[in-house]
Motif scaffolding. Structure first.
Motif, PDB file in Angstrom:
ATOM      1  N   PHE A 155       0.825  -1.212   0.000  1.00 24.45           N
ATOM      2  CA  PHE A 155       0.000   0.000   0.000  1.00 24.45           C
ATOM      3  C   PHE A 155       0.860   1.263   0.000  1.00 24.45           C
ATOM      4  CE2 PHE A 155      -3.321  -2.829   2.093  1.00 24.45           C
ATOM      5  CZ  PHE A 155      -4.026  -3.024   0.909  1.00 24.45           C
ATOM      6  N   SER A 156       1.985   1.207   0.699  1.00 27.09           N
ATOM      7  CA  SER A 156       2.902   2.333   0.722  1.00 27.09           C
ATOM      8  C   SER A 156       3.407   2.636  -0.685  1.00 27.09           C
ATOM      9  CB  SER A 156       4.071   2.015   1.656  1.00 27.09           C
ATOM     10  OG  SER A 156       5.075   2.991   1.553  1.00 27.09           O
ATOM     11  N   GLY A 157       3.782   1.608  -1.411  1.00 30.79           N
ATOM     12  CA  GLY A 157       4.253   1.778  -2.782  1.00 30.79           C
ATOM     13  C   GLY A 157       3.167   2.311  -3.700  1.00 30.79           C
ATOM     14  N   LEU A 158       1.945   1.793  -3.557  1.00 33.76           N
ATOM     15  CA  LEU A 158       0.826   2.267  -4.377  1.00 33.76           C
ATOM     16  C   LEU A 158       0.580   3.749  -4.146  1.00 33.76           C
ATOM     17  CD1 LEU A 158      -1.779  -0.643  -3.914  1.00 33.76           C
ATOM     18  CD2 LEU A 158      -0.331  -0.215  -5.905  1.00 33.76           C
ATOM     19  N   ALA A 159       0.556   4.136  -2.861  1.00 33.71           N
ATOM     20  CA  ALA A 159       0.269   5.531  -2.505  1.00 33.71           C
ATOM     21  C   ALA A 159       1.345   6.470  -3.047  1.00 33.71           C
ATOM     22  CB  ALA A 159       0.165   5.668  -0.990  1.00 33.71           C
ATOM     23  N   GLN A 160       2.601   6.077  -2.951  1.00 35.28           N
ATOM     24  CA  GLN A 160       3.692   6.945  -3.387  1.00 35.28           C
ATOM     25  C   GLN A 160       3.815   7.020  -4.909  1.00 35.28           C
ATOM     26  OE1 GLN A 160       7.382   6.739  -0.756  1.00 35.28           O
ATOM     27  NE2 GLN A 160       6.268   4.885  -0.140  1.00 35.28           N
ATOM     28  N   GLN A 161       3.460   5.944  -5.597  1.00 33.50           N
ATOM     29  CA  GLN A 161       3.591   5.926  -7.059  1.00 33.50           C
ATOM     30  C   GLN A 161       2.313   6.349  -7.778  1.00 33.50           C
ATOM     31  OE1 GLN A 161       6.421   5.414  -8.782  1.00 33.50           O
ATOM     32  NE2 GLN A 161       7.316   5.435  -6.738  1.00 33.50           N
ATOM     33  N   GLY A 162       1.199   6.361  -7.053  1.00 34.21           N
ATOM     34  CA  GLY A 162      -0.080   6.647  -7.706  1.00 34.21           C
ATOM     35  C   GLY A 162      -0.515   5.483  -8.575  1.00 34.21           C
ATOM     36  N   ALA A 163      -0.083   4.284  -8.192  1.00 29.18           N
ATOM     37  CA  ALA A 163      -0.383   3.089  -8.989  1.00 29.18           C
ATOM     38  C   ALA A 163      -1.718   2.477  -8.566  1.00 29.18           C
ATOM     39  CB  ALA A 163       0.736   2.061  -8.807  1.00 29.18           C
ATOM     40  N   TRP A 164      -2.221   1.603  -9.415  1.00 25.48           N
ATOM     41  CA  TRP A 164      -3.434   0.844  -9.120  1.00 25.48           C
ATOM     42  C   TRP A 164      -3.050  -0.603  -8.867  1.00 25.48           C
ATOM     43  CZ3 TRP A 164      -7.878   2.268 -13.037  1.00 25.48           C
ATOM     44  CH2 TRP A 164      -8.163   3.613 -12.927  1.00 25.48           C
ATOM     45  N   SER A 165      -3.837  -1.256  -8.029  1.00 22.66           N
ATOM     46  CA  SER A 165      -3.602  -2.670  -7.750  1.00 22.66           C
ATOM     47  C   SER A 165      -4.941  -3.382  -7.678  1.00 22.66           C
ATOM     48  CB  SER A 165      -2.862  -2.821  -6.421  1.00 22.66           C
ATOM     49  OG  SER A 165      -2.747  -4.180  -6.089  1.00 22.66           O
ATOM     50  N   CYS A 166      -4.986  -4.588  -8.249  1.00 18.77           N
ATOM     51  CA  CYS A 166      -6.183  -5.426  -8.125  1.00 18.77           C
ATOM     52  C   CYS A 166      -5.782  -6.662  -7.335  1.00 18.77           C
ATOM     53  CB  CYS A 166      -6.732  -5.815  -9.492  1.00 18.77           C
ATOM     54  SG  CYS A 166      -8.240  -6.810  -9.352  1.00 18.77           S
ATOM     55  N   LEU A 167      -6.344  -6.816  -6.158  1.00 13.85           N
ATOM     56  CA  LEU A 167      -6.034  -7.946  -5.283  1.00 13.85           C
ATOM     57  C   LEU A 167      -7.102  -9.019  -5.494  1.00 13.85           C
ATOM     58  CD1 LEU A 167      -5.223  -5.756  -2.160  1.00 13.85           C
ATOM     59  CD2 LEU A 167      -3.613  -6.671  -3.832  1.00 13.85           C
ATOM     60  N   ASP A 168      -6.696 -10.103  -6.145  1.00 10.01           N
ATOM     61  CA  ASP A 168      -7.622 -11.165  -6.534  1.00 10.01           C
ATOM     62  C   ASP A 168      -7.898 -12.101  -5.361  1.00 10.01           C
ATOM     63  OD1 ASP A 168      -9.220 -12.555  -8.355  1.00 10.01           O
ATOM     64  OD2 ASP A 168      -7.579 -13.872  -8.960  1.00 10.01           O
ATOM     65  N   GLU A 169      -9.119 -12.647  -5.323  1.00  9.84           N
ATOM     66  CA  GLU A 169      -9.521 -13.593  -4.258  1.00  9.84           C
ATOM     67  C   GLU A 169      -9.236 -13.000  -2.884  1.00  9.84           C
ATOM     68  OE1 GLU A 169     -11.083 -16.411  -4.682  1.00  9.84           O
ATOM     69  OE2 GLU A 169     -10.760 -16.943  -6.766  1.00  9.84           O
ATOM     70  N   PHE A 170      -9.584 -11.757  -2.713  1.00 11.38           N
ATOM     71  CA  PHE A 170      -9.233 -10.987  -1.522  1.00 11.38           C
ATOM     72  C   PHE A 170      -9.750 -11.622  -0.229  1.00 11.38           C
ATOM     73  CE2 PHE A 170      -9.675  -7.164   1.247  1.00 11.38           C
ATOM     74  CZ  PHE A 170      -8.364  -6.760   1.221  1.00 11.38           C
ATOM     75  N   ASN A 171     -10.931 -12.231  -0.283  1.00 12.64           N
ATOM     76  CA  ASN A 171     -11.507 -12.783   0.947  1.00 12.64           C
ATOM     77  C   ASN A 171     -10.934 -14.148   1.329  1.00 12.64           C
ATOM     78  OD1 ASN A 171     -12.881 -13.710  -1.348  1.00 12.64           O
ATOM     79  ND2 ASN A 171     -14.724 -14.171  -0.198  1.00 12.64           N
ATOM     80  N   ARG A 172      -9.811 -14.531   0.718  1.00 14.77           N
ATOM     81  CA  ARG A 172      -9.096 -15.724   1.177  1.00 14.77           C
ATOM     82  C   ARG A 172      -8.077 -15.367   2.260  1.00 14.77           C
ATOM     83  NH1 ARG A 172      -7.710 -19.763  -3.704  1.00 14.77           N
ATOM     84  NH2 ARG A 172      -7.608 -21.187  -1.967  1.00 14.77           N
ATOM     85  N   ILE A 173      -7.880 -14.070   2.480  1.00 15.49           N
ATOM     86  CA  ILE A 173      -6.951 -13.620   3.513  1.00 15.49           C
ATOM     87  C   ILE A 173      -7.580 -13.837   4.888  1.00 15.49           C
ATOM     88  CG2 ILE A 173      -5.721 -11.591   4.410  1.00 15.49           C
ATOM     89  CD1 ILE A 173      -5.775 -10.440   1.563  1.00 15.49           C
ATOM     90  N   ASP A 174      -6.773 -14.221   5.853  1.00 19.90           N
ATOM     91  CA  ASP A 174      -7.273 -14.450   7.221  1.00 19.90           C
ATOM     92  C   ASP A 174      -7.925 -13.187   7.777  1.00 19.90           C
ATOM     93  OD1 ASP A 174      -6.347 -17.038   7.203  1.00 19.90           O
ATOM     94  OD2 ASP A 174      -4.423 -16.524   8.130  1.00 19.90           O
ATOM     95  N   ILE A 175      -8.942 -13.379   8.590  1.00 22.10           N
ATOM     96  CA  ILE A 175      -9.721 -12.263   9.141  1.00 22.10           C
ATOM     97  C   ILE A 175      -8.855 -11.298   9.942  1.00 22.10           C
ATOM     98  CG2 ILE A 175     -10.457 -13.506  11.230  1.00 22.10           C
ATOM     99  CD1 ILE A 175     -12.785 -11.271   9.211  1.00 22.10           C
ATOM    100  N   GLU A 176      -7.846 -11.826  10.651  1.00 20.25           N
ATOM    101  CA  GLU A 176      -6.969 -10.958  11.453  1.00 20.25           C
ATOM    102  C   GLU A 176      -6.190 -10.008  10.549  1.00 20.25           C
ATOM    103  OE1 GLU A 176      -6.771 -14.368  11.578  1.00 20.25           O
ATOM    104  OE2 GLU A 176      -7.852 -14.718  13.453  1.00 20.25           O
ATOM    105  N   VAL A 177      -5.717 -10.528   9.417  1.00 22.49           N
ATOM    106  CA  VAL A 177      -4.957  -9.715   8.467  1.00 22.49           C
ATOM    107  C   VAL A 177      -5.880  -8.700   7.794  1.00 22.49           C
ATOM    108  CG1 VAL A 177      -3.486  -9.780   6.409  1.00 22.49           C
ATOM    109  CG2 VAL A 177      -3.337 -11.617   8.100  1.00 22.49           C
ATOM    110  N   LEU A 178      -7.115  -9.109   7.517  1.00 20.20           N
ATOM    111  CA  LEU A 178      -8.076  -8.195   6.892  1.00 20.20           C
ATOM    112  C   LEU A 178      -8.331  -6.968   7.766  1.00 20.20           C
ATOM    113  CD1 LEU A 178     -10.724 -10.627   5.350  1.00 20.20           C
ATOM    114  CD2 LEU A 178      -9.072  -9.226   4.131  1.00 20.20           C
TER     115      LEU A 178
END
Length: 200
Positions: A5-28
């Protein structure tokens, strides 16, 4: 995730995170806080902000997109504080027949309209009538791989009929996956849908 996220914010880049809800709830939960921090800084018009205990630049054209397949095993429900940070967009089931028709035309098939209809019907009947196995796939990925294979076979064998080429592609990509007891049924379905074609 913080570094991403730090890199996205500084570069103004876009990111698509696929299958996002496979991440553990604590990390979410941590991700929700990080995305919220960036969002608040953007809404306030900052060009710099504090993120993960560092002062970083912010380009307001950065973006984060996610894809999810809800309702599957191993998927978690997004926490409400994360859900509100994304605008939902729902996808409908694709029109397999139209996609198959367009791909067949793109592969050089002249009878794409008729063949796509028969192919999709075969996959529909196979998914309903063959035994239910985890490794059987009659979805869009399988349809696409068969169509690409059919295009290759057509280019390699210009003398065979288009119907024969498509049947060969469907058989070559599916039969190795099938259990012995499903083979006669699959072959019978092909015979019903393509009664005039003889495939050895």
């Amino acid at each position: 995730m913080g570094r991403l996220f730090s890199g996205l914010a500084q570069q103004g880049a876009w990111s698509c995170l696929d299958e996002f809800n496979r991440i553990d709830i604590e990390v979410l939960s941590v991700i929700a806080q990080q995305v919220l921090t960036i969002r608040v800084a953007m809404l306030q018009g900052h060009t710099e902000f504090l993120f993960c205990e560092r002062n970083i630049k912010l380009r307001a054209n950065c973006g984060v997109f996610i894809t999810m397949n809800p309702g599957y095993a191993g998927r978690t429900e997004l926490p409400d504080n994360l859900k509100v940070l994304f605008r939902p967009v729902s996808m409908m089931i694709p029109d397999y027949r139209l996609i198959a028709e367009i791909m067949l035309f793109a592969e050089g098939f002249e009878e794409a309209k008729v063949l796509s209809k028969k192919m999709v019907q075969l996959y529909k009947l196979s998914s309903e009538q063959l035994s239910q196995q985890d490794h059987y796939d009659f979805g869009m990925r399988a349809v696409k791989s068969v169509l690409v294979m059919a295009g290759s076979l057509k280019r390699a064998d210009k003398d065979s009929s288009e119907e024969t080429v498509l049947i060969r592609a469907m058989r070559d990509s599916n039969i190795p996956k099938f259990l012995k007891e499903d083979l006669p049924l699959f072959n019978a379905l092909i015979k019903d849908l393509f009664p005039t074609s003889e495939i050895k």
